[in-house]
Write a protein that holds these residues in place. Structure first.
Motif, PDB file in Angstrom:
ATOM      1  N   PHE A  98      68.242 -30.340 -59.870  1.00 44.93           N
ATOM      2  CA  PHE A  98      67.552 -31.437 -59.173  1.00 44.93           C
ATOM      3  C   PHE A  98      66.053 -31.237 -59.267  1.00 44.93           C
ATOM      4  N   PHE A  99      65.313 -32.342 -59.100  1.00 47.78           N
ATOM      5  CA  PHE A  99      63.876 -32.313 -58.886  1.00 47.78           C
ATOM      6  C   PHE A  99      63.638 -32.816 -57.470  1.00 47.78           C
ATOM      7  N   GLY A 100      62.634 -32.244 -56.817  1.00 51.84           N
ATOM      8  CA  GLY A 100      62.384 -32.622 -55.434  1.00 51.84           C
ATOM      9  C   GLY A 100      63.069 -31.646 -54.493  1.00 51.84           C
ATOM     10  N   ARG A 101      63.473 -32.143 -53.326  1.00 52.75           N
ATOM     11  CA  ARG A 101      64.118 -31.290 -52.325  1.00 52.75           C
ATOM     12  C   ARG A 101      65.606 -31.153 -52.612  1.00 52.75           C
ATOM     13  N   ARG A 106      64.978 -35.990 -55.501  1.00 54.05           N
ATOM     14  CA  ARG A 106      64.362 -37.149 -56.155  1.00 54.05           C
ATOM     15  C   ARG A 106      65.114 -37.510 -57.428  1.00 54.05           C
ATOM     16  N   VAL A 107      65.600 -36.485 -58.156  1.00 54.48           N
ATOM     17  CA  VAL A 107      66.354 -36.679 -59.396  1.00 54.48           C
ATOM     18  C   VAL A 107      67.493 -35.668 -59.439  1.00 54.48           C
ATOM     19  N   ALA A 108      68.681 -36.131 -59.817  1.00 52.83           N
ATOM     20  CA  ALA A 108      69.815 -35.244 -60.072  1.00 52.83           C
ATOM     21  C   ALA A 108      70.064 -35.212 -61.573  1.00 52.83           C
ATOM     22  N   VAL A 148      70.979 -38.055 -64.336  1.00 54.84           N
ATOM     23  CA  VAL A 148      72.181 -38.824 -63.999  1.00 54.84           C
ATOM     24  C   VAL A 148      71.974 -39.738 -62.797  1.00 54.84           C
ATOM     25  N   ALA A 149      71.002 -39.429 -61.931  1.00 54.56           N
ATOM     26  CA  ALA A 149      70.765 -40.282 -60.752  1.00 54.56           C
ATOM     27  C   ALA A 149      69.355 -40.029 -60.236  1.00 54.56           C
ATOM     28  N   ARG A 150      68.826 -41.025 -59.534  1.00 54.04           N
ATOM     29  CA  ARG A 150      67.470 -40.932 -58.988  1.00 54.04           C
ATOM     30  C   ARG A 150      67.439 -41.415 -57.541  1.00 54.04           C
ATOM     31  N   SER A 151      66.533 -40.822 -56.766  1.00 57.08           N
ATOM     32  CA  SER A 151      66.196 -41.278 -55.416  1.00 57.08           C
ATOM     33  C   SER A 151      67.395 -41.264 -54.473  1.00 57.08           C
TER      34      SER A 151
END
Length: 204
Positions: A98-101, A106-108, A148-151
């Protein structure tokens, strides 16, 4: 994600003064299907604002931004020259990340395994080829991954086991080319391949 734009050979080029482009490695259909199955099984109960269409799964190389349609032929020529320096190599789908927390990402994404040195060499070749045309490399380190996913929008934190799913979900594949994608906002799939750049030193 990462990087995007388009080519003079596409139907929209006559009416589009510029196109948002990026270079990437497209996943083969089998790996796309396997990755999509993992997403449905492990992320399907979670809430994300945006899910990547399985047809759009890719490993970004360089994001180029909005490129004038008239300049795309020169860009493609430079990318052909970059591809000419490389031979096929093997990649695989790696661990979840992931990016973010961690709890509200934020992004997976899933990472990339396999022959990462040839991948990084390809990335560097593309940067050199496009820099002569005025494209600037990103300052952050290159971290190859498949978004694969965002937010994340869920009220409850993402369960930690999601990021522990590090088992292999698909067999490795041979990378014999990279592509130039154009972004088509609001469409599915959202990314259109406008040119392929095969490596000349193909294995027998």
């Amino acid at each position: 994600m990462e990087r995007d734009k388009q080519s003079s050979a596409t139907p929209n080029s006559a009416v589009s003064p510029s196109q948002r482009l990026f270079t990437a490695i497209a996943l083969p259909d089998e790996q796309k299907q396997k990755l999509h199955q993992w997403v449905e099984q492990n992320l399907g109960d979670l809430s994300f604002r945006k899910w990547s269409d399985l047809r759009d799964y890719h490993v970004t190389l360089q994001f180029l931004g909005d490129v004038a349609t008239a300049d795309i032929p020169k860009l493609e020529q430079a990318l052909y020259q970059a591809a000419a320096e490389h031979a096929p190599f093997t990649l695989g789908i790696g661990e979840a990340g992931f990016f973010g927390r961690e709890l509200f990402p934020r992004v997976a994404w899933r990472g990339v395994t396999g022959q990462l040195e040839p991948l990084n060499q390809l990335y560097q070749s593309i940067l050199r080829a496009t820099e002569s045309l005025g494209f600037k490399p990103e300052e952050r380190p290159y971290r190859p991954h498949i978004t694969v996913a965002r937010s994340y929008t869920g009220q409850q934190p993402v369960p930690p086991p999601v990021w522990q799913a590090n088992d292999r979900i698909a067999k490795p594949w041979e990378v014999g080319e990279f592509v130039l994608y154009a972004t088509r906002m609001g469409q599915k799939p959202m990314y259109q391949i406008i040119q392929n750049f095969p490596f000349p030193f193909q294995k027998p």
